[in-house]
Design an enzyme around this catalytic site. Structure first.
Site, short mmCIF file in Angstrom:
data_model
loop_
_atom_site.label_atom_id
_atom_site.label_comp_id
_atom_site.label_asym_id
_atom_site.label_seq_id
_atom_site.Cartn_x
_atom_site.Cartn_y
_atom_site.Cartn_z
N TYR A 1 -2.69 -6.23 17.16
CA TYR A 1 -2.90 -5.41 15.96
C TYR A 1 -4.16 -4.55 16.12
O TYR A 1 -4.16 -3.35 15.84
CB TYR A 1 -3.03 -6.35 14.76
CG TYR A 1 -3.12 -5.67 13.42
CD1 TYR A 1 -2.00 -5.14 12.80
CD2 TYR A 1 -4.35 -5.59 12.75
CE1 TYR A 1 -2.09 -4.54 11.55
CE2 TYR A 1 -4.44 -5.01 11.50
CZ TYR A 1 -3.31 -4.48 10.90
OH TYR A 1 -3.41 -3.89 9.66
N ASN B 1 2.25 4.89 7.20
CA ASN B 1 1.72 3.66 6.58
C ASN B 1 2.40 2.40 7.10
O ASN B 1 1.79 1.32 7.08
CB ASN B 1 1.89 3.76 5.05
CG ASN B 1 1.77 2.41 4.38
OD1 ASN B 1 0.66 1.92 4.16
ND2 ASN B 1 2.91 1.77 4.08
N ALA B 2 3.66 2.50 7.58
CA ALA B 2 4.39 1.30 8.01
C ALA B 2 3.55 0.55 9.05
O ALA B 2 2.98 1.16 9.95
CB ALA B 2 5.74 1.69 8.61
N GLY B 3 3.45 -0.74 8.90
CA GLY B 3 2.68 -1.52 9.86
C GLY B 3 3.07 -2.98 9.75
O GLY B 3 3.52 -3.44 8.70
N ASN C 1 -1.76 -17.33 23.69
CA ASN C 1 -0.46 -17.81 23.17
C ASN C 1 0.50 -16.69 22.80
O ASN C 1 1.52 -16.93 22.18
CB ASN C 1 -0.69 -18.65 21.90
CG ASN C 1 -1.56 -19.85 22.15
OD1 ASN C 1 -1.44 -20.48 23.19
ND2 ASN C 1 -2.46 -20.15 21.23
N ILE D 1 0.83 -1.20 0.00
CA ILE D 1 0.00 0.00 0.00
C ILE D 1 0.87 1.26 0.00
O ILE D 1 0.59 2.23 -0.71
CB ILE D 1 -0.95 -0.02 1.23
CG1 ILE D 1 -1.96 -1.16 1.08
CG2 ILE D 1 -1.67 1.31 1.38
CD1 ILE D 1 -2.83 -1.42 2.31
N LYS E 1 -4.28 -0.46 16.05
CA LYS E 1 -5.01 0.29 15.03
C LYS E 1 -6.14 1.11 15.64
O LYS E 1 -6.47 2.20 15.15
CB LYS E 1 -5.52 -0.65 13.94
CG LYS E 1 -4.40 -1.33 13.14
CD LYS E 1 -3.52 -0.30 12.43
CE LYS E 1 -2.53 -0.94 11.46
NZ LYS E 1 -1.72 0.05 10.73
P1 NAI Z 1 3.33 -4.62 3.75
O1 NAI Z 1 3.83 -5.57 4.78
O2 NAI Z 1 3.24 -5.06 2.33
O3 NAI Z 1 4.24 -3.28 3.77
C1 NAI Z 1 4.57 -2.65 4.97
C2 NAI Z 1 5.85 -1.86 4.77
O4 NAI Z 1 6.19 -1.26 6.03
C3 NAI Z 1 7.02 -2.74 4.35
O5 NAI Z 1 7.72 -2.15 3.27
C4 NAI Z 1 7.87 -2.79 5.62
O6 NAI Z 1 9.27 -2.94 5.36
C5 NAI Z 1 7.56 -1.44 6.24
N1 NAI Z 1 7.88 -1.43 7.67
C6 NAI Z 1 7.55 -2.37 8.59
N2 NAI Z 1 8.09 -2.05 9.79
C7 NAI Z 1 8.76 -0.89 9.61
C8 NAI Z 1 9.54 -0.07 10.47
N3 NAI Z 1 9.76 -0.42 11.76
N4 NAI Z 1 10.10 1.05 9.98
C9 NAI Z 1 9.91 1.39 8.68
N5 NAI Z 1 9.20 0.65 7.82
C10 NAI Z 1 8.63 -0.49 8.28
O7 NAI Z 1 1.91 -4.10 4.30
P2 NAI Z 1 0.65 -3.49 3.52
O8 NAI Z 1 -0.33 -4.57 3.31
O9 NAI Z 1 1.08 -2.66 2.38
O10 NAI Z 1 0.05 -2.54 4.68
C11 NAI Z 1 0.37 -1.16 4.81
C12 NAI Z 1 -0.41 -0.60 5.97
O11 NAI Z 1 -1.82 -0.82 5.79
C13 NAI Z 1 -0.07 -1.23 7.33
O12 NAI Z 1 -0.13 -0.23 8.33
C14 NAI Z 1 -1.18 -2.24 7.52
O13 NAI Z 1 -1.38 -2.53 8.87
C15 NAI Z 1 -2.35 -1.50 6.92
N6 NAI Z 1 -3.47 -2.35 6.49
C16 NAI Z 1 -3.34 -3.26 5.46
C17 NAI Z 1 -4.42 -4.04 5.08
C18 NAI Z 1 -4.37 -5.01 3.94
O14 NAI Z 1 -5.39 -5.63 3.63
N7 NAI Z 1 -3.24 -5.19 3.27
C19 NAI Z 1 -5.71 -3.93 5.77
C20 NAI Z 1 -5.73 -2.95 6.82
C21 NAI Z 1 -4.64 -2.19 7.14
#
Ligand code: NAI
Length: 432
Positions: free
Chosen positions: A337, A272-274, A283, A206, A341
């Site tokens: 999580y 956005n990082a998550g 557990n 994202i 959030k």
């Molecule tokens: P993803 O895992 O593909 O990308 C997350 C990015 O954040 C990665 O590039 C990772 O290296 C970076 N990251 C993780 N920890 C970090 C840190 N400590 N410092 C800097 N960067 C860090 O995740 P995705 O699916 O793109 O999700 C993006 C956001 O959207 C997250 O916050 C996630 O919780 C949220 N989200 C995603 C959903 C989905 O269906 N994919 C649904 C609801 C929320």
């Protein structure tokens, strides 16, 4: 993992078979593209009750003929049950004619504390909007925009432009509040020109889509991600004409390091990082709890505070944080999580009025539902299928849907949108 069911139902035999079997028939959603940025078909303006919005007609959208791409119903003047009958009378005859992937936007007023008939009628609009969103089908969406006062009609322009465009394909059944107008001059073709945006976790998923979309809108983008992702972050930044910042956002001095990297200041901060570390609470070791809370919430609080206090975030700035429907509805195996959030939502609601008053910065959140990414591709097949289909649009969203929502909130003309948590979930049944 591609949504093969959606591709299948898009073919003639697929449509025939799924109709015969009574299976869901998700529509292929019409999204923004350079070649086709707007809907064809125009916007139909309707009114229910005595409108107090003289400014609204000033919004220049092409007016519709017989098959509107969108309908805007001004229901701000609905004050009682008789007024609600006008909502029915206005939409009942036209709803069938709204084009596939079309839009219905209802405009409402704030609920009166003195007039419970008005409050009942205005609250009724929410139940109406959400119910119509669930039944309308064919990729069409229905949303309610609540305007704080008549001045908000012009303040709502960026919101209406977004909701009435292909950019809002995966947003339905939502209520968005628009406050009093804020000054802004904007070039709608390049609204972020001259602005700097930082996207945390921007190397992939994202975040990468957000970086691309903000760059499309003219921003100079800084892609922040962990050092382990610097190759991807660097390539993306180079393609977008921006820069990359290798940094673990949980570092105690992350805010200072961002401020040092951006001596000229920052306009748009996208948290956005998550991460997820799923386990049922019985557990779940403390480390899984704390790592998720640290990345998803504590670092968001720390960097926000640091960049506001240092003045790195300039006046007119925008903060967009990433929540999740798991933070609104809860999810088994995600106490960590879900807590993180939900915490983001609390941060946004509390900080938004103060950040606007003291720093001229808005604070909003996007709350994605099921988005097609590597994260959701890893979910076991049957749970993944349920997640995809359990929403009004019958399919998962794409990263670009979250990115377009972020770009709307980041727009300099969106200053009247503050403290909102906007779900990008196709009106998911979770937490509805
Ligand atoms: P993803 O895992 O593909 O990308 C997350 C990015 O954040 C990665 O590039 C990772 O290296 C970076 N990251 C993780 N920890 C970090 C840190 N400590 N410092 C800097 N960067 C860090 O995740 P995705 O699916 O793109 O999700 C993006 C956001 O959207 C997250 O916050 C996630 O919780 C949220 N989200 C995603 C959903 C989905 O269906 N994919 C649904 C609801 C929320």
């Amino acid at each position: 993992m591609a949504d093969r069911y959606l591709s299948f139902t898009g073919t003639a035999p697929g449509r025939f078979l799924t109709r015969r079997l009574g299976l869901p028939q998700p529509a292929v959603l019409r999204r923004w593209s350079q070649a086709s940025p707007e809907f064809e078909g125009g916007v139909l303006h309707l009114t229910a009750g005595k409108s107090e919005l003289p400014g609204l007609t000033g919004l220049k959208f092409p007016s519709a003929s017989d098959a509107p791409a969108a309908v805007v119903l001004d229901a701000t003047g609905v004050r009682d049950v008789e007024g609600l009958a006008e909502v029915h009378a206005a939409l009942h005859p036209v709803v069938r004619s709204v084009a596939a992937s079309g839009r219905i936007v209802v405009l409402g007023a704030p609920l009166s504390a003195e007039d419970h008939h008005q409050a009942a009628a205005q609250q009724a609009l929410e139940g109406f909007t959400r119910s119509l969103g669930k039944e309308i089908g064919r990729g069409r969406t229905v949303n309610l925009v609540r305007l704080s006062d008549a001045s908000a009609a012009s303040a709502a322009e960026s919101t209406l432009r977004f909701l009435l465009s292909p950019k809002s394909a995966y947003i339905s059944g939502q209520v968005i509040e628009v406050g009093p107008a804020q000054e802004a001059d904007v070039d709608w073709s390049q609204p972020l020109a001259g602005r700097t945006a930082l996207v945390t976790g921007g190397a992939r998923g994202i975040g990468a889509a957000v970086a691309e979309t903000l760059a499309r809108d003219g921003a100079r983008v800084v892609v922040l991600d962990v050092p382990g992702a610097s190759a991807d972050a660097g390539q993306l930044a180079a393609r977008l004409g921006g820069s990359a910042l290798a940094l673990d956002i949980t570092a105690a001095d992350a805010g200072e390091r961002i401020a040092r990297a951006l001596p000229d200041g920052l306009d748009v901060l996208v948290h956005n990082a998550g991460i997820t570390r799923d386990r049922r609470l019985v557990n779940m070791p403390a480390e899984r709890w704390s790592s998720v809370l640290d990345v998803n919430l504590a670092s968001v609080l720390r960097t926000t505070d640091a960049l506001l206090e240092r003045g790195t975030l300039r006046r007119g700035g925008r903060i967009v944080a990433t929540a999740s429907i798991a933070g609104l509805a809860g999810n088994a195996g995600q106490t960590n999580y879900g807590a993180s959030k939900a915490g983001v939502v609390g941060l946004v609601r509390s900080l938004a009025p103060r950040a606007l008053a003291e720093h001229g910065v808005t604070v909003n959140a996007v709350a994605p539902g099921f988005i097609e990414t590597k994260m959701t591709a890893a979910i076991p097949l049957f749970i993944r299928e349920a997640g995809r289909r359990m929403n009004s649009l019958g399919q998962g969203g794409l990263p670009v849907d979250v990115a377009e929502t972020t770009a709307w909130l980041a727009n300099p003309a969106s200053g009247a949108v503050n403290g909102q948590v906007v779900r990008v979930c196709g009106q998911s049944l979770l937490g509805a």
